[in-house]
Write a protein that holds these residues in place. Structure first.
Motif, mmCIF file in Angstrom:
data_model
loop_
_atom_site.group_PDB
_atom_site.id
_atom_site.type_symbol
_atom_site.label_atom_id
_atom_site.label_comp_id
_atom_site.label_asym_id
_atom_site.label_seq_id
_atom_site.Cartn_x
_atom_site.Cartn_y
_atom_site.Cartn_z
ATOM 1 N N GLY A 228 -4.801 21.530 6.874
ATOM 2 C CA GLY A 228 -4.126 20.505 6.096
ATOM 3 C C GLY A 228 -4.726 19.083 7.015
ATOM 4 N N ILE A 229 -4.979 17.984 6.031
ATOM 5 C CA ILE A 229 -5.534 17.049 6.513
ATOM 6 C C ILE A 229 -4.595 15.846 5.847
ATOM 7 C CG2 ILE A 229 -7.213 16.677 4.743
ATOM 8 C CD1 ILE A 229 -8.870 15.074 6.495
ATOM 9 N N SER A 230 -3.948 14.809 6.919
ATOM 10 C CA SER A 230 -3.588 13.662 6.537
ATOM 11 C C SER A 230 -2.078 13.965 5.959
ATOM 12 C CB SER A 230 -4.271 13.178 5.510
ATOM 13 O OG SER A 230 -3.757 11.572 5.396
ATOM 14 N N PRO A 538 -9.416 13.437 -0.007
ATOM 15 C CA PRO A 538 -9.093 12.871 -1.162
ATOM 16 C C PRO A 538 -7.756 11.929 -0.953
ATOM 17 C CG PRO A 538 -9.393 15.133 -1.556
ATOM 18 C CD PRO A 538 -9.323 15.031 -0.123
ATOM 19 N N VAL A 539 -7.601 10.584 -1.577
ATOM 20 C CA VAL A 539 -6.656 10.196 -1.269
ATOM 21 C C VAL A 539 -6.051 9.437 -2.620
ATOM 22 C CG1 VAL A 539 -6.910 9.340 0.950
ATOM 23 C CG2 VAL A 539 -8.093 7.861 -0.834
ATOM 24 N N SER A 540 -4.991 8.914 -2.832
ATOM 25 C CA SER A 540 -4.338 8.418 -4.059
ATOM 26 C C SER A 540 -4.280 7.009 -4.174
ATOM 27 C CB SER A 540 -2.952 8.876 -4.237
ATOM 28 O OG SER A 540 -2.922 10.367 -4.249
ATOM 29 N N PRO A 541 -4.597 6.315 -5.026
ATOM 30 C CA PRO A 541 -4.671 4.855 -5.317
ATOM 31 C C PRO A 541 -3.036 4.493 -5.697
ATOM 32 C CG PRO A 541 -5.111 5.686 -7.575
ATOM 33 C CD PRO A 541 -4.972 6.950 -6.523
ATOM 34 N N VAL A 542 -2.786 3.305 -4.764
ATOM 35 C CA VAL A 542 -1.400 2.835 -4.901
ATOM 36 C C VAL A 542 -1.723 1.292 -4.958
ATOM 37 C CG1 VAL A 542 0.239 1.928 -3.333
ATOM 38 C CG2 VAL A 542 0.263 4.354 -3.717
ATOM 39 N N PRO A 543 -1.276 0.566 -5.744
ATOM 40 C CA PRO A 543 -1.369 -0.755 -6.509
ATOM 41 C C PRO A 543 -0.845 -1.290 -4.962
ATOM 42 C CG PRO A 543 -0.037 0.083 -8.107
ATOM 43 C CD PRO A 543 -0.114 1.073 -7.136
ATOM 44 N N PRO A 544 -1.778 -2.363 -4.327
ATOM 45 C CA PRO A 544 -2.899 -2.670 -4.934
ATOM 46 C C PRO A 544 -4.133 -2.199 -4.674
ATOM 47 C CG PRO A 544 -2.382 -4.078 -2.993
ATOM 48 C CD PRO A 544 -1.440 -2.836 -3.075
ATOM 49 N N HIS A 545 -4.243 -0.890 -4.952
ATOM 50 C CA HIS A 545 -5.281 0.020 -5.022
ATOM 51 C C HIS A 545 -5.906 0.210 -3.512
ATOM 52 C CE1 HIS A 545 -4.765 -2.197 -8.785
ATOM 53 N NE2 HIS A 545 -5.271 -2.994 -8.505
ATOM 54 N N ILE A 546 -4.953 0.813 -2.824
ATOM 55 C CA ILE A 546 -5.363 1.029 -1.405
ATOM 56 C C ILE A 546 -5.168 2.638 -1.142
ATOM 57 C CG2 ILE A 546 -4.677 -1.122 -0.533
ATOM 58 C CD1 ILE A 546 -2.340 -0.068 0.431
ATOM 59 N N PRO A 547 -5.969 3.040 -0.146
ATOM 60 C CA PRO A 547 -5.764 4.508 -0.001
ATOM 61 C C PRO A 547 -4.509 4.871 0.901
ATOM 62 C CG PRO A 547 -7.315 3.421 1.446
ATOM 63 C CD PRO A 547 -7.007 2.574 0.629
ATOM 64 N N LEU A 548 -4.138 5.926 0.687
ATOM 65 C CA LEU A 548 -3.018 6.601 1.321
ATOM 66 C C LEU A 548 -3.625 7.513 2.437
ATOM 67 C CD1 LEU A 548 -0.413 6.908 -1.346
ATOM 68 C CD2 LEU A 548 -0.987 4.960 -0.066
ATOM 69 N N TRP A 549 -2.761 8.412 2.884
ATOM 70 C CA TRP A 549 -3.005 9.271 4.023
ATOM 71 C C TRP A 549 -3.825 10.449 3.633
ATOM 72 C CZ3 TRP A 549 1.808 7.483 3.060
ATOM 73 C CH2 TRP A 549 2.215 6.379 3.907
#
Length: 549
Positions: A228-230, A538-549
């Motif tokens: 598992g990563i991140s 892979p990461v998810s977009p969060v406004p304002p469009h930044i990667p998460l973990w």
């Protein structure tokens, strides 16, 4: 997230770059002073690990069929309870994908994988496993990915696309804006729950750990082998707590620290982001090919942020796409994941000068719109996978006065980056989450497992080095720790040293020696870099469009 890419690297992996967008292919997914970390952590509320139920009896086998996206891989589903406290109640189908071991005679077993996010698709991760993992790991394991509950094909948490587009600006600047976020969060929560159903309240990582054990049983494995990563590291940590006797090997790459309350969470994230910015500045000073070479990078950066506040910046070639302060910070933060330093410098120059289009290699750092669509969601809905974080982390903030105090402290820690972008965004989204949450923060209580491998980059922008050090200390004698002395998010595929340590552990159960350190591999320009062909989680977009973990 089946992989796209620009070539194959030393570990046979493809580079998706650090763009924070999720859609048609796999994206990429600081040393903290020990004394400072201890001071920040303080005393966190402890919750006893949930007792593991008996292993599922008569668990149905997974009916594998060729995957629609790739007939050479197998896809299937497994029914699990919506609420593990009510195992006879309503169920959902978890989506899985499998790539069989390329050498059946040498097969060790099944390797369960998760790419983090939160919200990363393990199905897509498995479909790209032949590119992500080494040839040896693909040879020895059936690699199995799953979409965690509430994600992608596993009954995603969905919300109104129109409502999501109304999200306030993530940096809260007044009590009125604080109240607006609280109101928006309540409306969003009600909308998402109505559209998603009862699962909405049961997407925490503790529930995912129980799902992982059901998958293990359905695969016919006596014990779990997992990478598992991140954010996927948190799922592995929860599994180790709940099912210590069913662990064969857990490799946790770029670790979450689930013991942190509001202040230490925000401040350690700010420290990690600033450390990555500092490393970028140092690199540019010594790299003749840096587009900002010879300039005062910190002064240039401060001017860009001020111009963003005045509404003067546009994304190159998109005059109708203004860039806010948070957008600019988010672009840099995303670039630090690889790290894509060459691309970042070129893109910042393009933003500054207002060129018509960004350099080709830097275009992948562009921000994108929030939310994402998967087959099966209604036309007016988007998947919003942040609820798992709100159910794993209770980060209360009373009012704007307290919030502003946190931001001032974060900026003192991170004078250039100002805060950890992912942390600030998710804090805002979870402001209205009622407590207690299903899987509250606590110090890990892991006893009776075989050795567990934890790894982290020294200069990780998202899961700071101190998080992994702290998680390893909480696990105690069962933990073996690998330090990658370089940059970026995720250590697998960074070098023969990091990849070899994880492969040897997963295949042969040979944990690395205590204190193992792997030398850094400096980034190279896009046209020549072999290490740029490593994909990130892979990461998810969060406004304002930044990667998460």
């Amino acid at each position: 997230m089946a992989p796209g890419g620009r070539g194959t690297g030393e570990s046979g992996r493809r580079d998706q770059g650090p763009t924070p967008v999720i859609g048609d292919h796999v994206r990429r997914t600081v040393p903290l002073l020990a004394a400072a970390l201890v001071a920040l952590v303080g005393s966190s509320p402890l919750t006893p690990a949930q007792a593991a139920p008996a292993a599922p009896s008569g668990t149905p086998a997974i009916a594998w069929q060729p995957c629609p996206e790739d007939p050479e891989a197998d896809c299937g589903t497994l029914a699990v309870p919506v609420d593990w406290k009510n195992p006879g109640g309503p169920a959902i189908d978890l989506a899985l994908a499998r790539r069989k071991a390329t050498d059946p005679a040498a097969r060790v077993g099944s390797l369960l994988i998760d790419p983090g996010g939160p919200g990363g698709s393990g199905v897509d991760f498995a479909l790209g496993a032949d590119d992500y993992f080494s040839a040896e790991l693909n040879r020895r394991f059936d690699i199995v990915g799953f979409d965690p509950r509430g994600v992608a094909r596993s009954r995603p948490v969905v919300c109104s696309a129109e409502l999501m587009a109304q999200a306030p600006y993530s940096i809260i600047r007044s009590q009125a804006e604080f109240d607006a976020w609280r109101d928006f969060g309540k409306r969003l929560r009600a909308d998402c729950r109505a559209r998603t159903g009862p699962l909405f309240d049961h997407v925490d990582s503790g529930s995912v750990a129980h799902d992982m054990d059901a998958i293990r049983a359905a695969l016919g494995e006596d014990k779990l082998t997992y990478y598992g990563i991140s954010y996927g590291s948190l799922m592995g940590q929860m599994y180790a707590e709940r099912f210590p006797g069913r662990v064969r090997a857990l490799a946790l790459d770029s670790n979450m620290d689930h013991s942190l309350g509001t202040a230490p969470f925000l401040y350690t994230e700010a420290l990690a982001a600033q450390d990555s910015f500092d490393e970028f500045v140092k690199w540019c000073a010594r790299e003749s090919r840096c587009a900002l070479r010879g300039r005062d990078v910190r002064a240039f950066w401060a001017d860009l942020l001020d111009r963003a506040d005045r509404g003067e910046l546009r994304y190159p070639g998109e005059p109708d796409h203004p860039l806010t302060r948070m957008d600019v910070i988010g672009i840099a933060f995303g670039a630090f994941y690889e790290p894509a330093w060459f691309d970042l410098a070129e893109l910042l120059v393009a933003i500054d000068t207002g060129v018509l289009r960004p350099p080709a290699s830097a275009a992948r750092l562009a921000p994108d719109t929030p939310g994402r669509r998967y087959a099966g969601t209604a036309p007016d809905e988007v998947e919003v996978p942040y609820q798992v974080f709100c159910e794993d982390f209770h980060l209360p903030v009373r009012d704007h006065k307290e919030y502003a105090r946190h931001l001032r402290r974060s900026k003192a820690i991170a004078p250039d980056m100002e805060f950890g972008p992912a942390a600030v965004s998710l804090l805002a989204y979870c402001l209205s989450e009622p407590g207690p949450v299903p899987n509250p923060q606590h110090r890990l209580r892991v006893n009776g497992t075989p050795p567990l491998l934890l790894g982290n980059a020294l200069h990780d922008p998202a899961t700071g080095y101190g998080w992994a050090v702290n998680a390893a200390a909480q696990i105690g004698k069962e933990a073996r720790f690998v330090t990658y002395e370089g940059w970026g998010h995720g250590i697998y595929g960074r070098s023969d040293c990091t990849t070899g340590a994880i492969d040897d552990y997963l295949i042969s159960l040979k944990p690395p020696a205590h204190g193992t350190r792997c030398p850094a591999v400096p980034p190279e320009p896009p046209a020549t870099a072999s290490n740029r062909s490593r994909p990130q989680s892979p990461v998810s977009p969060v406004p304002p469009h930044i990667p998460l973990w």
